[in-house]
Write an enzyme that holds these catalytic residues in place. Structure first.
Site, PDB file in Angstrom:
ATOM      1  N   GLN A   1     -24.788  21.168 -16.046  1.00 40.27           N
ATOM      2  CA  GLN A   1     -25.257  21.184 -14.662  1.00 40.27           C
ATOM      3  C   GLN A   1     -24.177  20.742 -13.690  1.00 40.27           C
ATOM      4  OE1 GLN A   1     -26.594  16.757 -13.898  1.00 40.27           O
ATOM      5  NE2 GLN A   1     -26.341  18.364 -12.418  1.00 40.27           N
ATOM      6  N   CYS A   2     -24.366  21.138 -12.438  1.00 40.22           N
ATOM      7  CA  CYS A   2     -23.489  20.716 -11.339  1.00 40.22           C
ATOM      8  C   CYS A   2     -24.355  20.579 -10.094  1.00 40.22           C
ATOM      9  CB  CYS A   2     -22.343  21.710 -11.149  1.00 40.22           C
ATOM     10  SG  CYS A   2     -22.875  23.362 -10.648  1.00 40.22           S
ATOM     11  N   ARG A   3     -23.802  20.829  -8.957  1.00 37.32           N
ATOM     12  CA  ARG A   3     -24.567  20.690  -7.713  1.00 37.32           C
ATOM     13  C   ARG A   3     -25.508  21.876  -7.518  1.00 37.32           C
ATOM     14  NH1 ARG A   3     -23.615  22.406  -2.307  1.00 37.32           N
ATOM     15  NH2 ARG A   3     -24.713  21.101  -0.811  1.00 37.32           N
TER      16      ARG A   3
ATOM     17  N   GLY B   1     -25.097  25.102  -9.564  1.00 35.00           N
ATOM     18  CA  GLY B   1     -25.115  26.032 -10.694  1.00 35.00           C
ATOM     19  C   GLY B   1     -23.862  26.872 -10.844  1.00 35.00           C
TER      20      GLY B   1
ATOM     21  N   ILE C   1     -28.370  20.263  -9.399  1.00 32.06           N
ATOM     22  CA  ILE C   1     -29.077  19.065  -8.955  1.00 32.06           C
ATOM     23  C   ILE C   1     -29.818  19.309  -7.645  1.00 32.06           C
ATOM     24  CG2 ILE C   1     -27.235  17.927  -7.646  1.00 32.06           C
ATOM     25  CD1 ILE C   1     -28.078  15.308  -9.207  1.00 32.06           C
TER      26      ILE C   1
END
Length: 105
Positions: A61-63, A65, A91
């Protein structure tokens, strides 16, 4: 590329399933808010690939995608991983669905 929704991730957490969550955002971003995953920034994901499990599902995951999708593609191409899932929406999607008070940027 395989993807997983934030709803599916929450089910895995709630059911205490065995999986690894990797957050590929930068450390300063991770410190603002995180989902308790292991922080391996995208720039170091190939160098630290030995920290990425091959014997259970790994959700990246990241901010939003995008960086996590890049990490999944790099790991699959370079090391042949077949157990990686990109968290759709990152997120930001988690905050929208489950935690509107979570600080994001």
């Amino acid at each position: 590329m395989k993807e997983i929704s934030v709803q599916e991730l929450k089910e895995k957490i709630d059911n205490k399933e065995d999986f690894q969550l990797i957050d590929v955002r930068e450390t300063f971003e991770y410190e603002v808010s995180n989902l308790n995953g292991e922080n391996i920034p995208l720039g170091g994901i190939l160098i630290e690939a030995d920290k990425v499990s091959k014997d259970k599902p790994v959700i990246v995951q990241c901010r939003s995608g995008k960086r996590s999708a890049a990490a999944v593609m790099q790991l699959e191409a370079q090391y042949g991983y077949e157990n990686l899932y990109n968290l759709k929406g990152g997120i930001l999607a988690w905050q929208e669905a489950f935690d509107p008070n979570m600080p994001v940027y």
